[in-house]
Design an enzyme around this catalytic site. Structure first.
Site, PDB file in Angstrom:
ATOM      1  N   SER A 129       0.827  -1.213   0.000  1.00 33.03           N
ATOM      2  CA  SER A 129       0.000   0.000   0.000  1.00 33.03           C
ATOM      3  C   SER A 129       0.859   1.259   0.000  1.00 33.03           C
ATOM      4  O   SER A 129       1.956   1.276   0.576  1.00 33.03           O
ATOM      5  CB  SER A 129      -0.868  -0.070   1.263  1.00 33.03           C
ATOM      6  OG  SER A 129      -1.169   1.201   1.752  1.00 33.03           O
ATOM      7  N   TYR A 153      -2.824  -0.122  10.104  1.00 30.67           N
ATOM      8  CA  TYR A 153      -2.923  -0.752   8.778  1.00 30.67           C
ATOM      9  C   TYR A 153      -1.618  -0.588   8.006  1.00 30.67           C
ATOM     10  O   TYR A 153      -1.077  -1.546   7.449  1.00 30.67           O
ATOM     11  CB  TYR A 153      -4.087  -0.125   8.000  1.00 30.67           C
ATOM     12  CG  TYR A 153      -4.085  -0.447   6.517  1.00 30.67           C
ATOM     13  CD1 TYR A 153      -4.420  -1.718   6.049  1.00 30.67           C
ATOM     14  CD2 TYR A 153      -3.742   0.537   5.580  1.00 30.67           C
ATOM     15  CE1 TYR A 153      -4.409  -2.000   4.690  1.00 30.67           C
ATOM     16  CE2 TYR A 153      -3.738   0.257   4.227  1.00 30.67           C
ATOM     17  CZ  TYR A 153      -4.068  -1.016   3.782  1.00 30.67           C
ATOM     18  OH  TYR A 153      -4.049  -1.296   2.435  1.00 30.67           O
TER      19      TYR A 153
HETATM   20  P1  NAD Z   1     -11.559  -5.631  -0.167  1.00 33.55           P
HETATM   21  O1  NAD Z   1     -11.901  -5.541   1.285  1.00 33.55           O
HETATM   22  O2  NAD Z   1     -12.628  -5.298  -1.150  1.00 33.55           O
HETATM   23  O3  NAD Z   1     -10.996  -7.082  -0.498  1.00 33.55           O
HETATM   24  C1  NAD Z   1     -10.319  -7.879   0.448  1.00 33.55           C
HETATM   25  C2  NAD Z   1     -10.998  -9.237   0.506  1.00 33.55           C
HETATM   26  O4  NAD Z   1     -10.271 -10.055   1.436  1.00 33.55           O
HETATM   27  C3  NAD Z   1     -12.448  -9.176   1.005  1.00 33.55           C
HETATM   28  O5  NAD Z   1     -13.315  -9.756   0.054  1.00 33.55           O
HETATM   29  C4  NAD Z   1     -12.437  -9.957   2.307  1.00 33.55           C
HETATM   30  O6  NAD Z   1     -13.613 -10.716   2.516  1.00 33.55           O
HETATM   31  C5  NAD Z   1     -11.216 -10.850   2.116  1.00 33.55           C
HETATM   32  N1  NAD Z   1     -10.658 -11.266   3.395  1.00 33.55           N
HETATM   33  C6  NAD Z   1     -10.388 -10.483   4.466  1.00 33.55           C
HETATM   34  N2  NAD Z   1      -9.923 -11.239   5.467  1.00 33.55           N
HETATM   35  C7  NAD Z   1      -9.896 -12.520   5.028  1.00 33.55           C
HETATM   36  C8  NAD Z   1      -9.531 -13.752   5.618  1.00 33.55           C
HETATM   37  N3  NAD Z   1      -9.098 -13.811   6.887  1.00 33.55           N
HETATM   38  N4  NAD Z   1      -9.629 -14.887   4.882  1.00 33.55           N
HETATM   39  C9  NAD Z   1     -10.075 -14.822   3.598  1.00 33.55           C
HETATM   40  N5  NAD Z   1     -10.450 -13.679   2.988  1.00 33.55           N
HETATM   41  C10 NAD Z   1     -10.362 -12.546   3.702  1.00 33.55           C
HETATM   42  O7  NAD Z   1     -10.274  -4.689  -0.376  1.00 33.55           O
HETATM   43  P2  NAD Z   1      -9.588  -4.170  -1.711  1.00 33.55           P
HETATM   44  O8  NAD Z   1      -9.781  -2.722  -1.743  1.00 33.55           O
HETATM   45  O9  NAD Z   1      -9.975  -5.026  -2.867  1.00 33.55           O
HETATM   46  O10 NAD Z   1      -8.054  -4.447  -1.340  1.00 33.55           O
HETATM   47  C11 NAD Z   1      -7.384  -5.629  -1.746  1.00 33.55           C
HETATM   48  C12 NAD Z   1      -5.945  -5.586  -1.262  1.00 33.55           C
HETATM   49  O11 NAD Z   1      -5.270  -4.461  -1.804  1.00 33.55           O
HETATM   50  C13 NAD Z   1      -5.799  -5.462   0.263  1.00 33.55           C
HETATM   51  O12 NAD Z   1      -4.677  -6.208   0.656  1.00 33.55           O
HETATM   52  C14 NAD Z   1      -5.540  -3.989   0.469  1.00 33.55           C
HETATM   53  O13 NAD Z   1      -4.813  -3.745   1.664  1.00 33.55           O
HETATM   54  C15 NAD Z   1      -4.721  -3.681  -0.760  1.00 33.55           C
HETATM   55  N6  NAD Z   1      -4.768  -2.270  -1.150  1.00 33.55           N
HETATM   56  C16 NAD Z   1      -5.957  -1.731  -1.561  1.00 33.55           C
HETATM   57  C17 NAD Z   1      -5.992  -0.406  -1.963  1.00 33.55           C
HETATM   58  C18 NAD Z   1      -7.258   0.255  -2.403  1.00 33.55           C
HETATM   59  O14 NAD Z   1      -7.227   1.486  -2.647  1.00 33.55           O
HETATM   60  N7  NAD Z   1      -8.390  -0.475  -2.549  1.00 33.55           N
HETATM   61  C19 NAD Z   1      -4.820   0.359  -1.958  1.00 33.55           C
HETATM   62  C20 NAD Z   1      -3.638  -0.218  -1.478  1.00 33.55           C
HETATM   63  C21 NAD Z   1      -3.631  -1.551  -1.107  1.00 33.55           C
HETATM   64  C1  UGA Z   2      -7.086   3.910   0.380  1.00 31.18           C
HETATM   65  C2  UGA Z   2      -7.614   2.502   0.705  1.00 31.18           C
HETATM   66  O1  UGA Z   2      -8.808   2.586   1.472  1.00 31.18           O
HETATM   67  C3  UGA Z   2      -6.603   1.666   1.459  1.00 31.18           C
HETATM   68  O2  UGA Z   2      -7.077   0.325   1.447  1.00 31.18           O
HETATM   69  C4  UGA Z   2      -5.283   1.738   0.739  1.00 31.18           C
HETATM   70  O3  UGA Z   2      -4.311   0.982   1.368  1.00 31.18           O
HETATM   71  C5  UGA Z   2      -4.813   3.170   0.558  1.00 31.18           C
HETATM   72  O4  UGA Z   2      -5.812   3.852  -0.210  1.00 31.18           O
HETATM   73  C6  UGA Z   2      -3.519   3.217  -0.236  1.00 31.18           C
HETATM   74  O5  UGA Z   2      -3.369   4.008  -1.152  1.00 31.18           O
HETATM   75  O6  UGA Z   2      -2.620   2.457   0.095  1.00 31.18           O
HETATM   76  P1  UGA Z   2      -7.303   6.276   1.477  1.00 31.18           P
HETATM   77  O7  UGA Z   2      -6.253   6.939   0.647  1.00 31.18           O
HETATM   78  O8  UGA Z   2      -7.523   6.744   2.862  1.00 31.18           O
HETATM   79  O9  UGA Z   2      -7.029   4.705   1.574  1.00 31.18           O
HETATM   80  O10 UGA Z   2      -8.638   6.338   0.594  1.00 31.18           O
HETATM   81  P2  UGA Z   2     -10.085   6.924   0.818  1.00 31.18           P
HETATM   82  O11 UGA Z   2     -10.739   6.315   2.000  1.00 31.18           O
HETATM   83  O12 UGA Z   2     -10.778   6.819  -0.477  1.00 31.18           O
HETATM   84  O13 UGA Z   2      -9.816   8.478   1.185  1.00 31.18           O
HETATM   85  C7  UGA Z   2      -9.347   9.390   0.206  1.00 31.18           C
HETATM   86  C8  UGA Z   2      -9.295  10.784   0.771  1.00 31.18           C
HETATM   87  O14 UGA Z   2     -10.630  11.222   1.086  1.00 31.18           O
HETATM   88  C9  UGA Z   2      -8.504  10.930   2.063  1.00 31.18           C
HETATM   89  O15 UGA Z   2      -7.814  12.145   2.010  1.00 31.18           O
HETATM   90  C10 UGA Z   2      -9.568  10.997   3.164  1.00 31.18           C
HETATM   91  O16 UGA Z   2      -9.162  11.760   4.279  1.00 31.18           O
HETATM   92  C11 UGA Z   2     -10.706  11.654   2.441  1.00 31.18           C
HETATM   93  N1  UGA Z   2     -12.047  11.290   2.939  1.00 31.18           N
HETATM   94  C12 UGA Z   2     -12.418  10.003   2.966  1.00 31.18           C
HETATM   95  C13 UGA Z   2     -12.930  12.296   3.358  1.00 31.18           C
HETATM   96  O17 UGA Z   2     -12.594  13.491   3.351  1.00 31.18           O
HETATM   97  N2  UGA Z   2     -14.163  11.921   3.769  1.00 31.18           N
HETATM   98  C14 UGA Z   2     -14.566  10.613   3.806  1.00 31.18           C
HETATM   99  O18 UGA Z   2     -15.732  10.354   4.218  1.00 31.18           O
HETATM  100  C15 UGA Z   2     -13.674   9.624   3.380  1.00 31.18           C
END
Ligand code: NAD
Ligand code: UGA
Length: 316
Positions: A129, A153
């Site tokens: 992340s 996290y």
């Molecule tokens: P998400 O929550 O939609 O997907 C994660 C999935 O993992 C879920 O479906 C959940 O049910 C499953 N899971 C959680 N715990 C589990 C367990 N113990 N056993 C089996 N399954 C389990 O999240 P996402 O946004 O798709 O993120 C996917 C990955 O990418 C995560 O590792 C997250 O940290 C990483 N990531 C996401 C973002 C983002 O912006 N979405 C950014 C950086 C990193």
């Molecule tokens: C996101 C994902 O949720 C994480 O899983 C991931 O690891 C992370 O990106 C990443 O880049 O690694 P975040 O950047 O906090 O985290 O994403 P959002 O929840 O979409 O927030 C984006 C921005 O909107 C932040 O600045 C937050 O402070 C702001 N925000 C969010 C608000 O102002 N109001 C809200 O209700 C939610």
């Protein structure tokens, strides 16, 4: 014949898109997800709907912390590539339940690494992340010294990277840690800003802005992220840390203005305190991923938000 891939977190936002792409590319995909209720599990059921129709997809409902189950899957399906996406992913929520993040994001990663060691894989991909960079100066480069993560996290994801590096040094597991930057697009998690804002503006509800709205993120479209994961599966890497971002930081108020203009509705803003765990800015330098993977994000934020809103309208 294409390899057998285990994708953990396969019912989630990124996982469900990845599985569909891998199936299109001819892989045999085994998805593992426990459909936990960190958000509505019915959303996750819907996410897997289309993949389930594919004959090369097998969905296993189970927990990554169940090492015996993971062992059985590795053996039974002769897994060659493991993409580990399952995690608890909320930055701010991790301050409320840190132990849950240690279990899922750290212990879960060790269980995957042990499975890779025991059964041998040609590639392990770990979902890291942008949050590992903490309050560091932008643009974030993989060569930056990481000083302090801002949330449990982020610390758990950084621990995951360190564990990947250790297992790689001990057992030569080819490993790529991908640092994703705030991913968005159809199926985005409902706890993320673009989804929350779209819902609130569509319904005429208040939009809660943390801080003064100046915090900015390098929002990255889901298809670009999936391109990055697929290219990492193909790359001949020993151990790499790679930024998968869009390389364009946008502040929250600008984000709201874009969503307003696409929805053609005005937002009612409510300014709330800055949230602990949030960082002021993320921005990826993506030249390493460009050189090693040919990674080149294609979807500008305005287009991606339009696609997200089209999806949102279909579902609501
Ligand atoms: P998400 O929550 O939609 O997907 C994660 C999935 O993992 C879920 O479906 C959940 O049910 C499953 N899971 C959680 N715990 C589990 C367990 N113990 N056993 C089996 N399954 C389990 O999240 P996402 O946004 O798709 O993120 C996917 C990955 O990418 C995560 O590792 C997250 O940290 C990483 N990531 C996401 C973002 C983002 O912006 N979405 C950014 C950086 C990193
Ligand atoms: C996101 C994902 O949720 C994480 O899983 C991931 O690891 C992370 O990106 C990443 O880049 O690694 P975040 O950047 O906090 O985290 O994403 P959002 O929840 O979409 O927030 C984006 C921005 O909107 C932040 O600045 C937050 O402070 C702001 N925000 C969010 C608000 O102002 N109001 C809200 O209700 C939610």
């Amino acid at each position: 014949m294409k390899s057998n891939i285990l994708v953990t977190g396969s019912a989630g936002f990124i996982g469900s898109h990845l599985c569909e792409r891998l199936l299109q590319l001819g892989y045999n995909v085994i998805g593992l997800d426990n459909f936990r209720d960190n958000y509505d599990p019915l959303i996750k059921r819907e996410n897997v709907h289309s993949a389930l129709e594919h004959p090369s997809y097998k969905l296993v409902e189970g927990n990554i912390l169940d090492a015996d189950l993971v062992d059985r899957l590795m053996k039974q399906h002769n897994i060659d590539i493991l993409v580990h996406l399952a995690a608890l992913a909320g930055v701010r929520n991790s301050i409320l339940t840190p132990l849950d993040y240690v279990d899922t994001d750290i212990k879960g990663t060790v269980i995957m690494l042990e499975a890779c060691r025991k059964y041998g894989v040609s590639k392990f991909i770990f979902a890291s992340s942008s949050s590992v960079y903490g309050n560091g100066t932008v643009p974030f480069r993989e060569s930056n010294n990481l000083i302090c993560q801002a949330s449990p996290y982020a610390a758990a994801k950084y621990s995951g990277e360190l564990l990947c590096k250790t297992w790689h040094q001990l057992y030569s597991i080819p490993t790529v840690c991908l640092r994703f930057f705030t991913v968005y697009g159809p199926r985005q998690r409902p706890d993320m800003a673009i989804h929350i804002f779209t819902k609130a503006i569509s319904r005429g509800l208040e939009v809660g802005i943390y801080g003064d709205g100046s915090s900015s993120r390098d929002y990255t479209y889901i298809d670009d992220v999936v391109d990055g994961i697929v290219a990492s599966i193909d790359c001949k890497c020993a151990f790499e840390l790679l930024n998968i971002g869009n390389s364009n930081a946008v502040d929250v108020l600008t984000l709201v203005r874009i969503i307003e203009s696409k929805l053609q509705r005005q937002a009612h803003l409510r300014f709330l305190p800055q949230q602990p765990g949030d960082v002021p800015k993320t921005l990826a330098n993506i030249s390493k991923a460009a050189n090693l993977l040919g990674y080149s994000p294609k979807v500008p934020l305005e287009d991606g938000i339009e696609r997200f809103i089209s999806w949102y309208r279909l579902k609501n």
